[in-house]
Structures are given as structure tokens and as C-alpha cells.
Design a protein around this motif. Structure first.
Motif, PDB file in Angstrom:
ATOM      1  N   LEU A  39      20.073 -14.338  36.270  1.00  0.00           N
ATOM      2  CA  LEU A  39      20.219 -14.087  34.863  1.00  0.00           C
ATOM      3  C   LEU A  39      20.788 -12.725  34.699  1.00  0.00           C
ATOM      4  N   ARG A  40      21.284 -13.331  33.447  1.00  0.00           N
ATOM      5  CA  ARG A  40      22.934 -12.085  32.859  1.00  0.00           C
ATOM      6  C   ARG A  40      23.890 -11.820  34.113  1.00  0.00           C
ATOM      7  N   GLN A  41      23.912 -12.759  34.730  1.00  0.00           N
ATOM      8  CA  GLN A  41      24.662 -12.013  35.459  1.00  0.00           C
ATOM      9  C   GLN A  41      26.500 -11.876  35.037  1.00  0.00           C
ATOM     10  N   ALA A  42      26.777 -12.405  33.939  1.00  0.00           N
ATOM     11  CA  ALA A  42      28.050 -12.462  33.272  1.00  0.00           C
ATOM     12  C   ALA A  42      27.571 -11.581  32.205  1.00  0.00           C
ATOM     13  N   GLY A  43      27.590  -9.466  32.578  1.00  0.00           N
ATOM     14  CA  GLY A  43      26.862  -8.781  31.760  1.00  0.00           C
ATOM     15  C   GLY A  43      27.301  -6.927  31.420  1.00  0.00           C
ATOM     16  N   ARG A  44      27.052  -6.011  31.339  1.00  0.00           N
ATOM     17  CA  ARG A  44      27.556  -5.088  31.105  1.00  0.00           C
ATOM     18  C   ARG A  44      27.550  -4.720  32.116  1.00  0.00           C
ATOM     19  N   TYR A  45      26.721  -4.844  33.465  1.00  0.00           N
ATOM     20  CA  TYR A  45      27.331  -4.071  34.373  1.00  0.00           C
ATOM     21  C   TYR A  45      28.639  -4.333  35.556  1.00  0.00           C
ATOM     22  N   GLU A  48      34.272  -6.105  35.026  1.00  0.00           N
ATOM     23  CA  GLU A  48      35.842  -7.284  34.522  1.00  0.00           C
ATOM     24  C   GLU A  48      35.442  -7.629  32.927  1.00  0.00           C
ATOM     25  N   TYR A  49      33.409  -7.541  33.505  1.00  0.00           N
ATOM     26  CA  TYR A  49      33.016  -8.736  31.371  1.00  0.00           C
ATOM     27  C   TYR A  49      33.023  -6.834  30.381  1.00  0.00           C
ATOM     28  N   MET A  50      33.308  -5.540  31.214  1.00  0.00           N
ATOM     29  CA  MET A  50      33.338  -4.774  30.117  1.00  0.00           C
ATOM     30  C   MET A  50      35.561  -4.379  29.399  1.00  0.00           C
ATOM     31  N   VAL A  52      36.913  -6.941  28.909  1.00  0.00           N
ATOM     32  CA  VAL A  52      36.905  -7.450  28.522  1.00  0.00           C
ATOM     33  C   VAL A  52      36.647  -7.268  26.706  1.00  0.00           C
ATOM     34  N   ARG A  53      35.226  -6.688  27.005  1.00  0.00           N
ATOM     35  CA  ARG A  53      34.221  -6.528  25.757  1.00  0.00           C
ATOM     36  C   ARG A  53      35.318  -5.219  25.545  1.00  0.00           C
ATOM     37  N   LYS A  54      36.341  -4.465  26.212  1.00  0.00           N
ATOM     38  CA  LYS A  54      36.749  -3.531  25.232  1.00  0.00           C
ATOM     39  C   LYS A  54      37.733  -3.765  24.256  1.00  0.00           C
ATOM     40  N   PHE A  87      28.458 -18.629  29.043  1.00  0.00           N
ATOM     41  CA  PHE A  87      28.677 -17.150  28.050  1.00  0.00           C
ATOM     42  C   PHE A  87      28.124 -17.412  26.942  1.00  0.00           C
ATOM     43  N   ALA A  88      27.307 -17.038  26.305  1.00  0.00           N
ATOM     44  CA  ALA A  88      26.763 -17.645  25.096  1.00  0.00           C
ATOM     45  C   ALA A  88      25.741 -16.620  24.324  1.00  0.00           C
ATOM     46  N   ASP A  89      24.546 -16.746  23.517  1.00  0.00           N
ATOM     47  CA  ASP A  89      23.716 -15.678  23.143  1.00  0.00           C
ATOM     48  C   ASP A  89      22.947 -16.481  22.466  1.00  0.00           C
ATOM     49  N   LEU A  90      21.156 -16.683  22.632  1.00  0.00           N
ATOM     50  CA  LEU A  90      19.803 -16.709  22.020  1.00  0.00           C
ATOM     51  C   LEU A  90      20.435 -17.011  20.964  1.00  0.00           C
ATOM     52  N   ASP A 240      12.090 -18.624  26.936  1.00  0.00           N
ATOM     53  CA  ASP A 240      11.265 -18.278  26.201  1.00  0.00           C
ATOM     54  C   ASP A 240      10.899 -17.028  26.556  1.00  0.00           C
ATOM     55  N   SER A 241      12.102 -15.496  26.366  1.00  0.00           N
ATOM     56  CA  SER A 241      11.457 -14.527  26.850  1.00  0.00           C
ATOM     57  C   SER A 241      10.290 -13.753  26.615  1.00  0.00           C
ATOM     58  N   TRP A 242       9.567 -13.483  25.407  1.00  0.00           N
ATOM     59  CA  TRP A 242       8.803 -13.310  24.170  1.00  0.00           C
ATOM     60  C   TRP A 242       7.603 -14.212  24.471  1.00  0.00           C
ATOM     61  N   GLY A 359      13.722 -11.735  38.181  1.00  0.00           N
ATOM     62  CA  GLY A 359      12.219 -12.270  37.274  1.00  0.00           C
ATOM     63  C   GLY A 359      12.605 -11.735  36.364  1.00  0.00           C
ATOM     64  N   HIS A 360      14.204 -11.450  35.666  1.00  0.00           N
ATOM     65  CA  HIS A 360      14.366 -10.995  34.704  1.00  0.00           C
ATOM     66  C   HIS A 360      16.008 -10.109  34.955  1.00  0.00           C
ATOM     67  N   GLY A 361      16.875 -10.035  33.426  1.00  0.00           N
ATOM     68  CA  GLY A 361      18.344 -10.170  33.796  1.00  0.00           C
ATOM     69  C   GLY A 361      18.951  -9.220  34.419  1.00  0.00           C
TER      70      GLY A 361
HETATM   71  O1  CP3 Z   1      25.418 -14.330  32.028  1.00  0.00           O
HETATM   72  C1  CP3 Z   1      24.504 -14.280  30.755  1.00  0.00           C
HETATM   73  O2  CP3 Z   1      23.506 -14.343  31.441  1.00  0.00           O
HETATM   74  C2  CP3 Z   1      25.184 -14.000  29.748  1.00  0.00           C
HETATM   75  C3  CP3 Z   1      25.360 -14.507  28.473  1.00  0.00           C
HETATM   76  C4  CP3 Z   1      23.627 -14.025  28.123  1.00  0.00           C
HETATM   77  C5  CP3 Z   1      23.745 -13.170  27.194  1.00  0.00           C
HETATM   78  N1  CP3 Z   1      22.643 -13.671  26.288  1.00  0.00           N
HETATM   79  C6  CP3 Z   1      24.755 -12.528  26.621  1.00  0.00           C
HETATM   80  C7  CP3 Z   1      24.301 -10.839  25.619  1.00  0.00           C
HETATM   81  C8  CP3 Z   1      22.635 -14.733  27.595  1.00  0.00           C
HETATM   82  C9  CP3 Z   1      21.773 -16.158  28.692  1.00  0.00           C
HETATM   83  C10 CP3 Z   1      21.922 -14.594  26.807  1.00  0.00           C
HETATM   84  C11 CP3 Z   1      20.735 -14.743  26.320  1.00  0.00           C
HETATM   85  C12 CP3 Z   1      19.538 -14.117  25.419  1.00  0.00           C
HETATM   86  N2  CP3 Z   1      19.843 -13.707  24.168  1.00  0.00           N
HETATM   87  C13 CP3 Z   1      18.567 -13.776  25.839  1.00  0.00           C
HETATM   88  C14 CP3 Z   1      17.362 -14.814  26.725  1.00  0.00           C
HETATM   89  C15 CP3 Z   1      17.414 -13.701  28.128  1.00  0.00           C
HETATM   90  C16 CP3 Z   1      16.961 -12.904  28.025  1.00  0.00           C
HETATM   91  O3  CP3 Z   1      17.358 -11.322  28.826  1.00  0.00           O
HETATM   92  O4  CP3 Z   1      14.967 -12.771  28.240  1.00  0.00           O
HETATM   93  C17 CP3 Z   1      17.464 -13.129  24.918  1.00  0.00           C
HETATM   94  C18 CP3 Z   1      16.659 -12.678  24.664  1.00  0.00           C
HETATM   95  C19 CP3 Z   1      19.141 -12.283  23.615  1.00  0.00           C
HETATM   96  C20 CP3 Z   1      18.867 -11.989  22.857  1.00  0.00           C
HETATM   97  C21 CP3 Z   1      19.841 -10.584  23.000  1.00  0.00           C
HETATM   98  N3  CP3 Z   1      20.971 -10.265  23.167  1.00  0.00           N
HETATM   99  C22 CP3 Z   1      19.225  -9.473  23.181  1.00  0.00           C
HETATM  100  C23 CP3 Z   1      18.206  -8.979  23.228  1.00  0.00           C
HETATM  101  C24 CP3 Z   1      20.231  -8.728  23.514  1.00  0.00           C
HETATM  102  C25 CP3 Z   1      20.539  -6.935  23.605  1.00  0.00           C
HETATM  103  C26 CP3 Z   1      20.424  -6.435  24.783  1.00  0.00           C
HETATM  104  C27 CP3 Z   1      21.083  -5.164  25.449  1.00  0.00           C
HETATM  105  O5  CP3 Z   1      20.597  -4.849  26.310  1.00  0.00           O
HETATM  106  O6  CP3 Z   1      21.246  -4.896  24.588  1.00  0.00           O
HETATM  107  C28 CP3 Z   1      21.471  -9.385  23.891  1.00  0.00           C
HETATM  108  C29 CP3 Z   1      22.799  -9.189  23.369  1.00  0.00           C
HETATM  109  C30 CP3 Z   1      23.292  -9.482  24.828  1.00  0.00           C
HETATM  110  N4  CP3 Z   1      23.505 -11.669  25.559  1.00  0.00           N
HETATM  111  C31 CP3 Z   1      24.628  -8.786  25.720  1.00  0.00           C
HETATM  112  C32 CP3 Z   1      24.964 -10.383  26.387  1.00  0.00           C
HETATM  113  C33 CP3 Z   1      25.884 -10.148  27.561  1.00  0.00           C
HETATM  114  C34 CP3 Z   1      24.514  -7.085  26.332  1.00  0.00           C
HETATM  115  C35 CP3 Z   1      25.824  -6.739  25.132  1.00  0.00           C
HETATM  116  C36 CP3 Z   1      27.115  -6.697  25.101  1.00  0.00           C
HETATM  117  O7  CP3 Z   1      27.696  -7.401  25.889  1.00  0.00           O
HETATM  118  O8  CP3 Z   1      27.334  -6.012  24.203  1.00  0.00           O
END
Ligand code: CP3
Length: 387
Positions: A39-45, A48-50, A52-54, A87-90, A240-242, A359-361
Motif C-alpha cells: 500500500l502506497r508503494q509509489a509515495g514520498r518515501y 524517484e517519486y520525490m 517527479v514531485r519536485k 497512481f491516483a487518489d481516493l 474503506d480506510s476509516w 496493514g496500511h500504507g
Molecule cells: O502507490 C500508491 O499507493 C499511491 C497511490 C495512492 C495515493 N492515494 C496517492 C497519494 C493511493 C492508493 C491513494 C489512496 C488514498 N488517498 C487513500 C486510501 C489509502 C489509505 O492510505 O488508507 C486515502 C485515505 C487518500 C486521501 C489522501 N491522499 C490523504 C489522507 C492524503 C494525505 C496523506 C499524507 O500523508 O499527507 C493524500 C495524499 C497522497 N495521495 C499522497 C500520495 C502519494 C502523499 C502526498 C503527496 O505526494 O504529496
């Protein structure tokens, strides 16, 4: 239908079976080794993602298919995992529904005019889901990239067919949508929440706002999921994260029916559904009633206890499970991490229908090396006996 999936209307095609251990595991079929993704395998850790985010905001990345596809592919290939989550957002569906939001650095999502009344629910649009096609376009690119046959994994691969199957290294492509409760909670609270007071007030109010909101969300999410499946998603995950904020009674009264309807309608598109929540140990038996093919487990429940509760992997019934390493274990010394990973595999005891995950991202600051270490451990210790 296999006997481990008595509730699921998903019927796999031959093409889906055999080539992806991830899809096979979602359907409760035997695999050559436990599949793994994060979960969140493409993220700020990930550096390579950071990088692109720049240059691009989170929403720019999501809304530009070339970049979203690149970020998805880079993470999956760097980690060597068995599935790529698009890579998308909820929260993306909020825009075509008529709600503006932004991601505020350090604060998470902020919805500008959260909905609190029946009139506001009535005003939500359900006819503009086509605006989300950029996600499907990104999935098409990812699917095309991973369609090419991949080199077998090495000592773990089974090209000679000891299992009687072909090489299962085909990556699974995961699309996703939010679940009705979790999306509604953002729309009503206006962002993350500790106590969900506004969301629960609307849920408990009996003026018809909650059922109408559920109906509208289902309409939008079914359309959006259909676009993703048509574009090539092999599996859909419903976040259904919450939901863990709800009592079993409230979940049953206000969320079970809409969630079940959403899941059934996605399965009718021909893909398995993973249903995921956090802090859900007491909700698991109820979650099972949604008919999802796979349930995501957080780390608070031992995997064998969850499987016993769910009847997973037992004769005559069951459901696959995904999880359930505590993401903060990735900060532990390698020996502790290794012990926890092996413990989860041991608790599953080689039963079909297990996808290794957290168990979570993954959280920002996680060492990439620890994530790679987990993948290596699964490739080494997750092999399943030929049957
Ligand atoms: O590889 C991946 O999983 C990335 C794709 C992805 C993102 N959001 C990108 C993202 C996925 C699967 C999500 C789903 C998502 N978004 C959920 C459900 C998953 C979970 O964690 O329970 C939820 C609740 C969201 C809403 C959301 N988006 C929140 C609460 C936040 C802030 C989190 C934080 O730590 O700041 C985001 C931002 C977000 N969506 C990021 C990413 C990689 C981090 C912020 C960034 O890159 O600027």
C-alpha cells in the motif's frame, strides 16, 4: 466456481488465471509463491517519486496519464513486486461531483465547501464521471507496459511446470475507488477527522440525506470503476480506510448495504475486489458479508486469528486475505523485520488466498532498503509446495 469462493460472482477468464500469482491469490487459487505488493508503494518515501514531485503537484501527477503511468511503473519495477496500483487518489471523484478540494502540505486533503445538508447532497452531480478518464488512460499505459512477457524470476520461477502452470510473473494491475463511508467522511468533514462528528450526524439524521449520498456515490463509483476495468485493471481495491471508526451496529445499519452493492457491481464487471479498512478486527465478519473476494487486514489482528474468524482457506468456504505487516516494522532492525515477515507467512501456513502486504500504507521516511528486504524475504520464504 472454486469451493474457496462460494460468494464471489467474479468468474476469471483463462487469460487471468495462470499468468499472475497476484490475481490467482485474489481468487483463492494455489500459487507458486505468495504474491507481494505494498500500500502506497509509489509515495514520498521513494526518491524517484520525490524527484517527479519536485516538478508536479500531486493532482498534476494524477491528472496527467503519462506521468501517473510512469510513477506507477517505476515503483513496481524498482521494488520487484507482483502488482502495480495505479497512481491516483481516493478523492478524485469529488471534482466531477461538484466539490472542490486541494492537498495542503502537511495537512492532507481539504474540501472547501463540505456538505452538511440534504440540499447540498441533492446538488451533487453524478453525470460527469467521464471527466475522470485520465485515470483510465493511465491504466491503459500501465497495462500496455506490463503486457509484454517478463523474464522468469530465477530459482523461484517454475518454467518447467512443476506446478503444472506457466510462469506466474505477470504483474497484476490494481485500480481503486474509495468506499462510500470513507469518501462520504471526506465530503462531510472537509478533510481527515478524529471523531467523525459531522459525518455521523448526517448518517444518523433521518431526513434522507445519507441514503441519497450513498446512492449518488455508488452511481459515480460504479462508472469510475467500469472505466478502470475497461482500461485493463485486473483487480479493483475498494478503500474503506476509516470504516474502523464505526461500531458494528452502525456499519451494518448505514454502510453494509451500499458497500455490498458497490462490490457486487464491480465484480459483475469480471474482476475480483479487495476490500480494505484499518482498525477493523471487530468488523471483519460483517465485512465478509459484502462478498468481497479479498479482505485487507491491518496489523492489529494476527493473520491466523483473522483467517479463523473468516473461515479463509478452509474447506467449504472462505475468502482471501491481504496483509498484514505493521508499516512501522520497516523502521526496525533487519532481524526484527525478518522475524515479523516470517511470522506472517507461518501464520498463513501455506494456505491459498494470501497476498502479502502491509496493514496500511508505507509512511514517508521509510528506508527503501527495508521495503526491498521484505520483497526478497517473500521471494525466498514464500514459495508454495507444488500440489
Ligand atoms: O502507490 C500508491 O499507493 C499511491 C497511490 C495512492 C495515493 N492515494 C496517492 C497519494 C493511493 C492508493 C491513494 C489512496 C488514498 N488517498 C487513500 C486510501 C489509502 C489509505 O492510505 O488508507 C486515502 C485515505 C487518500 C486521501 C489522501 N491522499 C490523504 C489522507 C492524503 C494525505 C496523506 C499524507 O500523508 O499527507 C493524500 C495524499 C497522497 N495521495 C499522497 C500520495 C502519494 C502523499 C502526498 C503527496 O505526494 O504529496
Amino acid at each position: 466456481m472454486p469451493e474457496t469462493q462460494p460468494h464471489s460472482p467474479s468468474s476469471p477468464t483463462d487469460a487471468q488465471l495462470g499468468t499472475s500469482r497476484f490475481v490467482r491469490a485474489c481468487l483463492g487459487r494455489p500459487v507458486d509463491r505468495t504474491p507481494v505488493w505494498f500500500l502506497r508503494q509509489a509515495g514520498r518515501y521513494m526518491p524517484e517519486y520525490m524527484a517527479v514531485r519536485k516538478h508536479y503537484s500531486l493532482l498534476d501527477i494524477c491528472r496527467t496519464p503519462e506521468i501517473a503511468a510512469e510513477v506507477t511503473i517505476t515503483a513496481a519495477e524498482r521494488l520487484g513486486v507482483d502488482a502495480a496500483i495505479i497512481f491516483a487518489d481516493l478523492l478524485l471523484p469529488l471534482t466531477p461531483m461538484g466539490l472542490d478540494f486541494e492537498f495542503v502540505n502537511g495537512e492532507g486533503p481539504v474540501v472547501h465547501h463540505p456538505i452538511r445538508t440534504l440540499e447540498q447532497v441533492r446538488a451533487l452531480r453524478t453525470d460527469r464521471t467521464g471527466e475522470l478518464r485520465y485515470v483510465a488512460q493511465a491504466i491503459e499505459k500501465v497495462a500496455k507496459h506490463f503486457a509484454a512477457p517478463r523474464a522468469p524470476e530465477g530459482p523461484n520461477s517454475d518454467p518447467a511446470g512443476a506446478h503444472g502452470w506457466e510462469n506466474q510473473d505477470q504483474l497484476g494491475i490494481i485500480g481503486f475507488v474509495g468506499a462510500p463511508f470513507t469518501l462520504a467522511s471526506y465530503m462531510i468533514e472537509g478533510g481527515g477527522s478524529r471523531n467523525y462528528i459531522e459525518a455521523k450526524k448526517l448518517m444518523y439524521s433521518n431526513g434522507g440525506a445519507w441514503p441519497l449520498l450513498m446512492e449518488k456515490l455508488i452511481a459515480v463509483l460504479v462508472d469510475y470503476a467500469a472505466q478502470q476495468v475497461e482500461a485493463g485493471a485486473d483487480v479493483l481495491q475498494v478503500f474503506d480506510s476509516w470504516a474502523g471508526a464505526l461500531s458494528v451496529a452502525d456499519y451494518r445499519a448505514y454502510c453494509l448495504a451500499p458497500t455490498t452493492e458497490l462490490i457486487r457491481r464491480i465484480q459483475a464487471m469480471g474482476v475480483p475486489v479487495i476490500y480494505f479498512g484499518v482498525d477493523t478486527a471487530s468488523l471483519l465478519p460483517t465485512f465478509r458479508e459484502t462478498g468481497a473476494d479479498v479482505l485487507g487486514l491491518d496489523w492489529r489482528i494476527p493473520l491466523d486469528v483473522a483467517r479463523a474468524t473468516l473461515g479463509a482457506g478452509t474447506k467449504g468456504g472462505g475468502i482471501a486475505v491481504q496483509g498484514n505487516l505493521d508499516p512501522i516494522t520497516l523502521f526496525a532492525p533487519p532481524a526484527v523485520l525478518e522475524a515479523r515477515v516470517k511470522e506472517i507467512l507461518a501464520l498463513n501456513a501455506g494456505r491459498p488466498g494470501h497476498i502479502f502486504n502491509l496493514g496500511h500504507g508505507i509512511v514517508p521516511g521509510t528506508p527503501v532498503g527495508a521495503v526491498l528486504h521484505v520483497v526478497d524475504l517473500i521471494k525466498q520464504y514464500g514459495k508454495q509446495p507444488a500440489i
